[in-house]
Design a protein around this motif. Sequence first.
Motif, short mmCIF file in Angstrom:
data_model
loop_
_atom_site.label_atom_id
_atom_site.label_comp_id
_atom_site.label_asym_id
_atom_site.label_seq_id
_atom_site.Cartn_x
_atom_site.Cartn_y
_atom_site.Cartn_z
N ARG A 266 -24.97 44.41 -67.84
CA ARG A 266 -24.76 44.05 -69.26
C ARG A 266 -23.51 44.67 -69.84
O ARG A 266 -22.90 44.12 -70.74
CB ARG A 266 -25.97 44.49 -70.08
N PHE A 267 -23.15 45.85 -69.32
CA PHE A 267 -21.93 46.50 -69.83
C PHE A 267 -20.68 45.98 -69.11
O PHE A 267 -19.58 46.50 -69.33
CB PHE A 267 -22.04 48.02 -69.67
N GLY A 268 -20.85 45.00 -68.24
CA GLY A 268 -19.67 44.44 -67.56
C GLY A 268 -19.12 45.35 -66.48
O GLY A 268 -17.94 45.31 -66.14
N LEU A 269 -20.00 46.19 -65.94
CA LEU A 269 -19.54 47.18 -64.95
C LEU A 269 -19.91 46.80 -63.52
O LEU A 269 -19.78 47.61 -62.60
CB LEU A 269 -20.10 48.56 -65.31
N LEU A 270 -20.39 45.59 -63.34
CA LEU A 270 -20.85 45.18 -62.01
C LEU A 270 -20.02 43.98 -61.55
O LEU A 270 -20.25 42.85 -61.98
CB LEU A 270 -22.33 44.78 -62.10
N GLY A 271 -19.07 44.24 -60.67
CA GLY A 271 -18.21 43.15 -60.20
C GLY A 271 -17.87 43.32 -58.74
O GLY A 271 -18.40 44.20 -58.05
N ARG A 272 -16.95 42.50 -58.25
CA ARG A 272 -16.57 42.50 -56.84
C ARG A 272 -16.01 43.84 -56.39
O ARG A 272 -16.05 44.18 -55.23
CB ARG A 272 -15.56 41.37 -56.59
N ARG A 273 -15.45 44.59 -57.34
CA ARG A 273 -14.84 45.86 -56.96
C ARG A 273 -15.65 47.06 -57.45
O ARG A 273 -15.10 48.14 -57.66
CB ARG A 273 -13.42 45.92 -57.47
N THR A 274 -16.95 46.83 -57.65
CA THR A 274 -17.81 47.94 -58.07
C THR A 274 -18.50 48.55 -56.85
O THR A 274 -19.01 47.82 -56.00
CB THR A 274 -18.90 47.43 -59.03
N VAL A 275 -18.52 49.88 -56.81
CA VAL A 275 -19.27 50.58 -55.76
C VAL A 275 -20.35 51.43 -56.43
O VAL A 275 -20.06 52.31 -57.24
CB VAL A 275 -18.35 51.47 -54.90
N LEU A 276 -21.58 51.13 -56.07
CA LEU A 276 -22.74 51.85 -56.60
C LEU A 276 -23.15 52.91 -55.59
O LEU A 276 -23.54 52.57 -54.45
CB LEU A 276 -23.90 50.88 -56.83
N ALA A 277 -23.08 54.17 -55.98
CA ALA A 277 -23.49 55.23 -55.06
C ALA A 277 -25.01 55.31 -55.03
O ALA A 277 -25.67 55.25 -56.08
CB ALA A 277 -22.90 56.57 -55.49
N HIS A 278 -25.54 55.38 -53.83
CA HIS A 278 -26.98 55.58 -53.55
C HIS A 278 -27.82 54.31 -53.69
O HIS A 278 -28.26 53.74 -52.72
CB HIS A 278 -27.56 56.72 -54.40
N ALA A 279 -28.09 53.91 -54.93
CA ALA A 279 -28.84 52.65 -55.16
C ALA A 279 -30.18 52.63 -54.43
O ALA A 279 -30.61 51.57 -53.96
CB ALA A 279 -27.97 51.45 -54.74
N ASN A 280 -30.83 53.78 -54.35
CA ASN A 280 -32.08 53.86 -53.59
C ASN A 280 -33.21 53.04 -54.19
O ASN A 280 -34.00 52.46 -53.48
CB ASN A 280 -32.52 55.31 -53.47
N PHE A 281 -33.27 53.03 -55.52
CA PHE A 281 -34.43 52.42 -56.17
C PHE A 281 -34.15 51.02 -56.70
O PHE A 281 -34.69 50.62 -57.72
CB PHE A 281 -34.96 53.35 -57.28
N LEU A 282 -33.30 50.28 -56.02
CA LEU A 282 -33.04 48.90 -56.42
C LEU A 282 -34.32 48.07 -56.28
O LEU A 282 -35.00 48.15 -55.26
CB LEU A 282 -31.97 48.25 -55.55
N THR A 283 -34.63 47.27 -57.30
CA THR A 283 -35.72 46.31 -57.16
C THR A 283 -35.19 45.08 -56.41
O THR A 283 -33.98 44.95 -56.20
CB THR A 283 -36.20 45.84 -58.55
N GLU A 284 -36.11 44.19 -56.05
CA GLU A 284 -35.69 42.93 -55.41
C GLU A 284 -34.67 42.22 -56.29
O GLU A 284 -33.65 41.70 -55.81
CB GLU A 284 -36.91 42.00 -55.26
N ARG A 285 -34.96 42.20 -57.60
CA ARG A 285 -34.05 41.51 -58.52
C ARG A 285 -32.70 42.22 -58.61
O ARG A 285 -31.66 41.57 -58.71
CB ARG A 285 -34.70 41.41 -59.91
N ASP A 286 -32.75 43.55 -58.59
CA ASP A 286 -31.48 44.30 -58.60
C ASP A 286 -30.63 43.92 -57.38
O ASP A 286 -29.42 43.72 -57.49
CB ASP A 286 -31.75 45.81 -58.54
N MET A 287 -31.28 43.84 -56.24
CA MET A 287 -30.55 43.48 -55.01
C MET A 287 -29.91 42.10 -55.18
O MET A 287 -28.76 41.89 -54.78
CB MET A 287 -31.48 43.47 -53.80
N GLU A 288 -30.65 41.18 -55.75
CA GLU A 288 -30.11 39.84 -56.02
C GLU A 288 -28.87 39.93 -56.91
O GLU A 288 -27.86 39.28 -56.67
CB GLU A 288 -31.16 38.99 -56.76
N THR A 289 -29.02 40.74 -57.96
CA THR A 289 -27.90 40.87 -58.92
C THR A 289 -26.67 41.48 -58.24
O THR A 289 -25.55 40.99 -58.41
CB THR A 289 -28.33 41.76 -60.11
N VAL A 290 -26.90 42.53 -57.46
CA VAL A 290 -25.78 43.16 -56.76
C VAL A 290 -25.12 42.15 -55.81
O VAL A 290 -23.89 42.05 -55.73
CB VAL A 290 -26.25 44.41 -55.97
N TRP A 291 -25.96 41.37 -55.14
CA TRP A 291 -25.45 40.35 -54.22
C TRP A 291 -24.65 39.29 -54.98
O TRP A 291 -23.54 38.92 -54.59
CB TRP A 291 -26.62 39.70 -53.47
#
Length: 452
Positions: A266-291
Amino acid sequence: MDLRGKTLCASGFHTPRRGTIDVLDDVLIEIDGSGVITAIHRHGDPNYRTIRYTRDMSGELVTLPPGSYLLPGFVDLHVHAPQYPQLGDALDVPLEVWLQKYTFPLEAKYEDVAFARRVYGLLVDDLLANGTTTALYFATIHQEATRVLVDTCLEKGQRALIGKVAMDNADECPDYYRDASPQAALEGTRALIDYVRGHPDNGDGRVLPVVTPRFIPSCTDATLEGLGAVARECGCHVQTHCSESDWAHGYVLARHGMTDTESLDRFGLLGRRTVLAHANFLTERDMETVWTRQAAVAHCPLSNAYFANAVFPLRAALEKGLHVGLGTDISGGPSASMLENSRGAILVSRMLQSGVDPNLPAAARSTFGSAQIDFRDAFYIATTGGGIALDLPVGQFTPGYQFDAVVVDTEAEKGTIRLFQDRDKGEGVLQKIIYTASRPNLATTWVGGQQV
Ligand code: GUN
Ligand code: FE
């Protein structure tokens, strides 16, 4: 030896596609004057012998000795440069305590530029000696010390992506170590971008600027929103911590009523050049969004063991086609070596699959399902995966890619790998390198064809 404008004859390994190791047997790698690979010739290619002969005659051929193997330089996708003095220390408390008790006091010291210069010089030397040719760095909130890290990487030739850390939330950041306001966080970020892009020694863009909100808990919404706008305007990389531990994940759910991934999006911080450190607790939907956003995850297996309360489900992420690279997370993980972290990735994947409570019967102990990876996946995320995550032409020996590489000398006297000619062959040699090689085996490192 400078390899720009030369042809290297070498044996070694790379993995342009996940799951397959490409074994290189006396290949000829042609490198142009700017350090980019222009061609690869293999034994049996029609002009292999002619090229080898003519390059040799013209003095442009460099040949690795037997027992030496060429690998792509490692891409460390998550490093806290200022935490280097703390490597191997302060691992006794949970993340939220560790930050306040040890890490913020240490990072605050980079107010002192001479201290920064000393630490950053050591760190970059050590990472290069460990074969890390590209690093994605968190620095500190300080503009001057962060510029010192930029200068240090340029002086020593490491490919680096560097962010001034943004952290301005008075509820979570101490008075002695925080950006004074959202304006200060944003102006500091913009100033670093300008400094990196305008640096006289950075004509080839070896160092890139990164928008770096530390993690949601340490930032106000105004800063997160402003950084999203800066990332959009500047088109630069973004890095942050995402759903790392129970506490960090729960904090964002409580404050924003959604997961880190949804909030960052929502803050516009998730794009092709974003690197998320760890991301251990991603939900299924989060994974979809990251993808969908084509963002990437920096998997930090050693750090996970100390601070995450969980292990990132690497195999599931790779099978979904997420971009994933490997990070040391210095000093959340106690090793600066990408080889050790590669082994760590294999180790934690196996424990995630089997479960670890010996009091449970095997069937009940194993709750997760398939998670196990092998040396091929570990090598992939340490090299190719990191390059893809960063959208940079690094991590593999392919025409158009940078010649960033490390030589593993398997015969180094003080080394830790022992090969036995009658049994160690083909990709089995790489397996032994991943499991047993260490710094004394790493003979030479090149970035963009330049020895560093
Ligand atoms: N979350 C916020 N800051 C940090 C940090 O410095 N290291 C780790 N591992 N997690 C964090
Ligand atoms: Fe971290």
